[in-house]
Design a protein around this motif. Structure first.
Motif, mmCIF file in Angstrom:
data_model
loop_
_atom_site.group_PDB
_atom_site.id
_atom_site.type_symbol
_atom_site.label_atom_id
_atom_site.label_comp_id
_atom_site.label_asym_id
_atom_site.label_seq_id
_atom_site.Cartn_x
_atom_site.Cartn_y
_atom_site.Cartn_z
ATOM 1 N N ALA A 84 43.023 108.773 -32.035
ATOM 2 C CA ALA A 84 43.713 109.817 -31.200
ATOM 3 C C ALA A 84 44.031 110.946 -32.366
ATOM 4 O O ALA A 84 44.943 111.311 -32.273
ATOM 5 C CB ALA A 84 44.757 109.289 -30.552
ATOM 6 N N ARG A 86 44.911 110.695 -35.367
ATOM 7 C CA ARG A 86 46.209 110.223 -36.116
ATOM 8 C C ARG A 86 45.742 110.064 -37.545
ATOM 9 O O ARG A 86 44.727 110.016 -37.801
ATOM 10 C CB ARG A 86 46.796 109.025 -35.655
ATOM 11 N N ASN A 118 59.088 118.021 -35.395
ATOM 12 C CA ASN A 118 58.516 117.739 -34.135
ATOM 13 C C ASN A 118 58.872 118.510 -32.709
ATOM 14 O O ASN A 118 58.436 118.506 -31.846
ATOM 15 C CB ASN A 118 58.197 116.394 -33.993
ATOM 16 N N SER A 122 54.954 115.030 -29.064
ATOM 17 C CA SER A 122 54.430 113.687 -29.012
ATOM 18 C C SER A 122 53.545 113.660 -30.485
ATOM 19 O O SER A 122 53.741 112.515 -31.213
ATOM 20 C CB SER A 122 53.638 113.581 -27.900
ATOM 21 N N ASN A 123 52.559 114.259 -30.556
ATOM 22 C CA ASN A 123 51.405 113.852 -31.416
ATOM 23 C C ASN A 123 51.319 115.132 -32.455
ATOM 24 O O ASN A 123 50.068 115.594 -32.671
ATOM 25 C CB ASN A 123 50.189 113.295 -30.952
ATOM 26 N N GLN A 125 50.472 117.210 -35.337
ATOM 27 C CA GLN A 125 49.025 117.208 -36.045
ATOM 28 C C GLN A 125 49.582 116.961 -37.543
ATOM 29 O O GLN A 125 50.314 117.615 -38.367
ATOM 30 C CB GLN A 125 48.180 118.431 -36.008
ATOM 31 N N ARG A 127 51.207 114.455 -38.944
ATOM 32 C CA ARG A 127 52.310 113.497 -38.990
ATOM 33 C C ARG A 127 52.001 112.053 -39.337
ATOM 34 O O ARG A 127 51.112 111.619 -38.470
ATOM 35 C CB ARG A 127 53.057 113.615 -37.756
ATOM 36 N N PHE A 151 56.374 108.802 -38.805
ATOM 37 C CA PHE A 151 55.560 108.581 -37.364
ATOM 38 C C PHE A 151 55.609 107.116 -37.153
ATOM 39 O O PHE A 151 56.484 106.351 -37.181
ATOM 40 C CB PHE A 151 54.175 109.262 -37.543
ATOM 41 N N TRP A 152 54.542 106.463 -36.604
ATOM 42 C CA TRP A 152 54.467 104.953 -36.686
ATOM 43 C C TRP A 152 54.932 104.392 -37.924
ATOM 44 O O TRP A 152 54.604 104.765 -38.982
ATOM 45 C CB TRP A 152 53.149 104.495 -36.249
ATOM 46 N N ASN A 181 57.608 108.770 -30.781
ATOM 47 C CA ASN A 181 56.418 108.247 -31.098
ATOM 48 C C ASN A 181 56.696 107.758 -32.517
ATOM 49 O O ASN A 181 55.918 107.989 -33.431
ATOM 50 C CB ASN A 181 55.276 109.025 -31.160
ATOM 51 N N ASP A 204 59.729 104.533 -29.471
ATOM 52 C CA ASP A 204 58.650 104.436 -28.754
ATOM 53 C C ASP A 204 58.155 102.878 -28.675
ATOM 54 O O ASP A 204 59.218 102.232 -28.793
ATOM 55 C CB ASP A 204 57.355 105.333 -29.268
#
Length: 385
Positions: A84, A86, A118, A122-123, A125, A127, A151-152, A181, A204
């Motif tokens: 995705a 990431r 952010n 959500s996502n 770029q 990050r 992030f994660w 997220n 999340d």
């Protein structure tokens, strides 16, 4: 960094100077048949760390690693991990290595900077995921604490035989923006994962199995403010089949979370099978049990060809935020089969009777469905159904 025989020892430069170069030097010099000691103290990580050739190596970390807030640098240097679009700030790979934190290691991502930038997106770029295992085999990660991940917290991809134990993760926000997220961990294209003794506070999914994850065992995890135990997201793009099988989640606690034990896919192809959610206890969870073939868009639900089968929910107990304990909708084109429910005891926290809504699943499931689940049933509820 100093080297003595096969031991490389890294001490902090101090004064906020970058320590990533010294740590990378230790990986290069002692990453094969050696030992790496990152001592107690405050380390600054201002550059990406990427080393994929570890072999028969013990990595000991006792210090605090703090990632810099230079967003322009990280957005440009963040290493892609394919999934995705990431990317990650720290990646390790190889065979037969351990990363031990001894209950002392602290990874601080300065996540508030990313949360504020952010703005509930959500996502974003560039990050970065904080820590990634990539093409790793026969690995132990133990005794590490994460705070304010960018992030994660962690990602495990293209890996095999991974054990991650005694981990503590917490990312919260002190501003108007949410911790969107900030997953605890996600696995992808990975076989053979054991996760035990985690405490996670995040915005999340707490523990999530993404495409082509198999033979996963998760035990004794407590999740706060999260999505708890998840299969998915899967099936995007639809042209690429996703397969997840042989996963057990057991002895799980979820507090004030969005969901507890659930499966989310896009209208894709592939399958999910042989999944067990066992001994899941929760308090104030929005929608504890949830299955959807059309996550996020809630459209074209019946076009999915991603088969979900042989899923067991056993000893699922706790309080739901509203009056729905389960919302289960499977694709009409490929109904769910082999669903089994045993000892399900879910009560609305504010009293009243509970609803179990089911569509296109096997009728002998044991849940005692109270009604049908509409197509496009949403993941989050804002009130009673």
């Amino acid at each position: 960094m100093t080297k003595e025989g096969s031991l490389c020892t890294v001490t902090p430069n101090g004064g906020g100077k970058d320590d990533a170069i010294s740590i990378m030097d230790a990986f290069k010099q002692c990453g094969k048949n050696g030992q790496i000691e990152i001592t107690e103290g405050d380390f600054t990580i201002a550059k990406v760390m990427d080393y994929l050739n570890l072999e028969n190596c013990d990595i000991s970390i006792k210090g605090k690693l703090t990632w810099s807030t230079d967003m322009n640098y990280w957005k440009g240097a963040c290493m892609g991990v394919t999934y995705a679009q990431r990317c990650t700030a720290f990646r390790l790979g190889g065979t037969n290595f351990n990363v031990r934190g001894h209950g002392k290691a602290l990874f601080h991502g300065n996540g508030q900077t990313w949360i504020d930038a952010n703005r509930n997106g959500s996502n974003m770029q560039g990050r970065p995921i904080n820590f990634t295992l990539w093409k790793a085999k026969n690995v132990l990660v133990d005794g590490i604490t994460w705070r304010q991940s960018q992030f994660w917290h962690t990602f495990v991809a293209h890996s095999e035989n991974i054990t991650m134990t005694n981990l503590d993760m917490n990312t919260t926000s002190n501003s108007q923006w949410n911790t969107v997220n900030t997953d605890g961990t996600d696995t992808w294209n990975t076989k053979g994962v054991t996760i035990k003794n985690w405490v996670v506070t995040c915005g999340d999914d707490c523990i999530s199995m993404k495409g082509n994850s198999s033979d996963v065992y998760v035990k004794n995890v407590t999740c706060y403010e999260s999505g708890a135990m998840v299969i998915g997201s899967l099936g995007n793009p639809a042209s690429t089949p996703d397969y997840v099988e042989n996963v057990v989640f057991e002895d799980i606690t979820a507090i004030h979370s969005s969901n507890a034990a659930w499966i989310k896919t896009y209208p894709g192809t592939g399958y999910v099978r042989n999944i067990t959610f066992r001994n899941i206890n929760f308090q104030d969870v929005n929608q504890p049990i949830y299955v959807t073939p059309c996550i996020y868009t809630w459209q074209n639900c019946d076009s999915s060809r991603l088969k979900i089968s042989d899923v067991t929910w056993e000893n699922i107990t706790g309080t739901s935020r509203y009056n729905v304990g389960a919302g289960l909708y499977c694709s009409r084109n490929i109904p769910c089969t082999g669903f089994k429910f045993k000892n399900i005891d879910i009560k609305p926290k504010n009293g009243g009777s509970i609803k179990y809504l089911c569509s296109n699943i096997n009728s002998d499931n044991g849940l005692g469905c109270t009604g049908t689940c509409p197509a496009g049933w949403k993941q989050q509820l804002s009130g009673n159904a």
